[in-house]
Design a protein around this motif. Structure first.
Motif, PDB file in Angstrom:
ATOM      1  N   ALA A  29       0.834  -1.203   0.000  1.00 59.00           N
ATOM      2  CA  ALA A  29       0.000   0.000   0.000  1.00 59.00           C
ATOM      3  C   ALA A  29       0.869   1.252   0.000  1.00 59.00           C
ATOM      4  O   ALA A  29       0.539   2.246  -0.659  1.00 59.00           O
ATOM      5  CB  ALA A  29      -0.931  -0.014   1.204  1.00 59.00           C
ATOM      6  N   ALA A  30       1.986   1.214   0.720  1.00 60.40           N
ATOM      7  CA  ALA A  30       2.888   2.364   0.755  1.00 60.40           C
ATOM      8  C   ALA A  30       3.441   2.657  -0.639  1.00 60.40           C
ATOM      9  O   ALA A  30       3.533   3.819  -1.054  1.00 60.40           O
ATOM     10  CB  ALA A  30       4.030   2.099   1.736  1.00 60.40           C
ATOM     11  N   ASP A  31       3.814   1.621  -1.377  1.00 66.85           N
ATOM     12  CA  ASP A  31       4.292   1.806  -2.752  1.00 66.85           C
ATOM     13  C   ASP A  31       3.212   2.444  -3.617  1.00 66.85           C
ATOM     14  O   ASP A  31       3.484   3.344  -4.416  1.00 66.85           O
ATOM     15  CB  ASP A  31       4.709   0.466  -3.353  1.00 66.85           C
ATOM     16  CG  ASP A  31       6.006  -0.057  -2.768  1.00 66.85           C
ATOM     17  OD1 ASP A  31       6.757   0.757  -2.183  1.00 66.85           O
ATOM     18  OD2 ASP A  31       6.271  -1.261  -2.887  1.00 66.85           O
ATOM     19  N   GLU A  32       1.976   1.961  -3.480  1.00 69.75           N
ATOM     20  CA  GLU A  32       0.870   2.494  -4.282  1.00 69.75           C
ATOM     21  C   GLU A  32       0.614   3.961  -3.961  1.00 69.75           C
ATOM     22  O   GLU A  32       0.338   4.766  -4.865  1.00 69.75           O
ATOM     23  CB  GLU A  32      -0.395   1.675  -4.019  1.00 69.75           C
ATOM     24  CG  GLU A  32      -1.633   2.183  -4.756  1.00 69.75           C
ATOM     25  CD  GLU A  32      -2.885   1.418  -4.390  1.00 69.75           C
ATOM     26  OE1 GLU A  32      -3.978   1.995  -4.499  1.00 69.75           O
ATOM     27  OE2 GLU A  32      -2.771   0.236  -3.983  1.00 69.75           O
ATOM     28  N   LEU A  33       0.714   4.335  -2.678  1.00 69.17           N
ATOM     29  CA  LEU A  33       0.360   5.682  -2.238  1.00 69.17           C
ATOM     30  C   LEU A  33       1.548   6.635  -2.196  1.00 69.17           C
ATOM     31  O   LEU A  33       1.385   7.811  -1.835  1.00 69.17           O
ATOM     32  CB  LEU A  33      -0.276   5.609  -0.848  1.00 69.17           C
ATOM     33  CG  LEU A  33      -1.564   4.776  -0.737  1.00 69.17           C
ATOM     34  CD1 LEU A  33      -1.964   4.614   0.715  1.00 69.17           C
ATOM     35  CD2 LEU A  33      -2.685   5.406  -1.543  1.00 69.17           C
ATOM     36  N   CYS A  34       2.745   6.111  -2.549  1.00 69.03           N
ATOM     37  CA  CYS A  34       3.975   6.918  -2.494  1.00 69.03           C
ATOM     38  C   CYS A  34       4.230   7.440  -1.077  1.00 69.03           C
ATOM     39  O   CYS A  34       4.575   8.611  -0.857  1.00 69.03           O
ATOM     40  CB  CYS A  34       3.909   8.073  -3.486  1.00 69.03           C
ATOM     41  SG  CYS A  34       3.784   7.541  -5.205  1.00 69.03           S
ATOM     42  N   LEU A  35       4.028   6.566  -0.088  1.00 63.19           N
ATOM     43  CA  LEU A  35       4.294   6.861   1.307  1.00 63.19           C
ATOM     44  C   LEU A  35       5.283   5.845   1.851  1.00 63.19           C
ATOM     45  O   LEU A  35       5.593   4.842   1.195  1.00 63.19           O
ATOM     46  CB  LEU A  35       2.997   6.798   2.127  1.00 63.19           C
ATOM     47  CG  LEU A  35       1.888   7.794   1.777  1.00 63.19           C
ATOM     48  CD1 LEU A  35       0.616   7.419   2.528  1.00 63.19           C
ATOM     49  CD2 LEU A  35       2.318   9.223   2.114  1.00 63.19           C
ATOM     50  N   THR A  36       5.776   6.070   3.048  1.00 65.92           N
ATOM     51  CA  THR A  36       6.588   5.054   3.713  1.00 65.92           C
ATOM     52  C   THR A  36       5.661   4.072   4.427  1.00 65.92           C
ATOM     53  O   THR A  36       4.543   4.443   4.819  1.00 65.92           O
ATOM     54  CB  THR A  36       7.528   5.692   4.743  1.00 65.92           C
ATOM     55  OG1 THR A  36       6.750   6.275   5.788  1.00 65.92           O
ATOM     56  CG2 THR A  36       8.406   6.749   4.090  1.00 65.92           C
ATOM     57  N   PRO A  37       6.090   2.832   4.626  1.00 67.67           N
ATOM     58  CA  PRO A  37       5.264   1.893   5.399  1.00 67.67           C
ATOM     59  C   PRO A  37       4.922   2.416   6.786  1.00 67.67           C
ATOM     60  O   PRO A  37       3.834   2.180   7.302  1.00 67.67           O
ATOM     61  CB  PRO A  37       6.136   0.631   5.469  1.00 67.67           C
ATOM     62  CG  PRO A  37       6.990   0.705   4.241  1.00 67.67           C
ATOM     63  CD  PRO A  37       7.277   2.173   4.057  1.00 67.67           C
TER      64      PRO A  37
END
Length: 305
Positions: A29-37
Motif C-alpha cells: 500500500a505504501a508503494d501504491e500511495l507513495c508513502l513510507t510503510p
C-alpha cells in the motif's frame, strides 16, 4: 456517544485503509500511495483510534482484516464502485483500478496467459493481479474480484457466467501412438499408461475424465490398470508430449500442441463435454464495478473469437 463525523483527515485515512485492505500489506500500500510503510501504519492507527475499532489483526508475517475491517472494506468497495460508475457512465470511458482474478492453473497457463498482453493493451489503466490455484477463490476482503473455473456452473450464493464450452479427446505424442499401435487398433489402449488429472473439477475422482470418456466408448474395461496421476491438465499434456502416456485433453488447452505436431489424436476427434465448461464467477454486485464489467466483457469477447 457517536464519533465525530468524517473530516478530510479521516477520508485520507480511509483511502489508505482501502489500499491496505486490497493488498493486505502495509508495504505494498505504501508503494501504491507513495508513502513510507511507517506513514501508512500511523494513518491506520489514527483511523482505528478515531473509529474506536480494530480494523486489522497484526500477525507475525502478515495482516488480516477483522470482522469490522471486512465490513468497512465492503462498504468502501461498494461506494467506490458507485463513484466509478457515476464518474465514467458514458460509452467508451476508460476503466481503471485493480482487478484480482483467480484462475485454475491449467486454464491460466494455456488460455489466459497468452491473452494477457491483449487484455492489458485494451485496458491499460486496469492493474491486473492474477493468482492461480486448484482451490476456490477467496472473495472476502477484496482478495479476489473474479474467478475463472472449469466446473459445472453450480456456485451457490455467487454469480456464474458461462465463458466457453469444452471438448475432450485422448492425446499422446505421435511417437507414443506409433510405438503402441494406437492409431491402427484402439483396443491397444489397454497396453498404455493413462495420464490422469486428479483436479479436473471440484471433488473429481483422480480418473474422472478417463471414466467419462470410456463410458462413451464401450465401457471402463477399455482402460488399463496402470496410470500416472497429476493435479493439473496442462501437466498431463506436458507429460504426454514427453511420451509418458495418453492424456485426456481439453481442446481449449491442447490445440496449440496439436497444431505444432507435439501431440496427436490417436482415438478420434474431440467430443463435447456435456456437464462441464469454463465459468466466470463473482459475488453478487449492485452496481457492477465499471472495471470488473470491462474485464468480463473482454474475456467473453475473447472466448467467442
Amino acid at each position: 456517544m457517536h464519533p465525530t463525523r468524517l473530516d478530510g483527515g479521516q477520508l485520507a485515512n480511509l483511502h489508505t485503509f482501502l489500499a491496505v485492505a486490497r493488498r493486505l500489506s502495509f508495504a505494498a500500500a505504501a508503494d501504491e500511495l507513495c508513502l513510507t510503510p511507517s506513514a501508512v501504519s500511523h494513518r491506520i492507527a489514527r483511523l482505528e483510534r478515531s473509529l474506536g475499532l480494530l480494523l486489522f489483526r497484526r500477525l507475525t508475517r502478515n495482516i488480516r482484516l477483522t470482522a469490522d475491517g471486512e465490513r468497512i472494506f465492503a462498504a468502501l468497495e461498494k461506494s467506490m464502485a458507485e463513484l466509478d460508475a457515476a464518474l465514467y457512465p458514458e460509452a467508451g470511458a476508460e476503466p481503471s483500478g485493480r482487478v484480482a482474478l483467480h484462475a485454475h492453473p491449467s486454464i491460466a497457463q494455456c488460455w489466459l496467459a497468452p491473452r494477457l498482453a491483449a487484455l492489458a493493451e485494451r485496458h491499460p489503466r486496469i492493474e491486473f493481479d492474477i493468482r492461480t490455484g486448484n482451490g476456490d477463490a477467496d472473495f472476502r476482503g477484496g482478495r479476489a474480484d473474479l474467478a475463472l473455473y472449469y466446473a459445472d456452473g453450480h456456485f451457490p450464493g455467487l454469480v456464474s457466467r458461462k465463458l466457453m464450452d469444452e471438448e475432450m479427446a485422448p492425446v499422446c505424442s505421435p511417437a507414443y501412438a506409433e510405438r503402441h499401435g494406437l492409431t491402427a487398433d484402439p483396443a491397444r489402449l489397454r497396453d498404455c499408461r493413462l495420464l490422469h488429472d486428479a483436479q479436473a473439477w471440484r471433488q473429481a475422482a483422480h480418473d474422472a475424465e478417463w471414466t467419462l470418456w470410456a463410458r462413451r466408448h464401450g465401457g471402463e474395461s477399455l482402460l488399463p490398470p496402470r496410470g500416472l496421476t497429476l493435479d493439473r491438465s496442462d501437466l498431463c499434456l506436458a507429460a504426454a508430449v514427453g511420451h509418458a502416456g495418453v492424456a485426456i485433453a481439453r481442446r481449449r488447452l491442447a490445440q496449440p500442441l496439436l497444431d505444432n505436431g507435439q501431440l496427436t489424436l490417436p482415438l478420434g476427434a474431440f467430443e463435447p463435454v456435456e456437464r462441464y465448461a469454463y465459468y466466470l464467477v463473482h459475488p453478487k454486485l449492485d452496481p457492477m464495478p465499471f472495471r470488473l464489467r470491462a474485464v468480463i466483457d473482454w474475456l467473453q469477447q475473447s472466448a467467442a473469437g
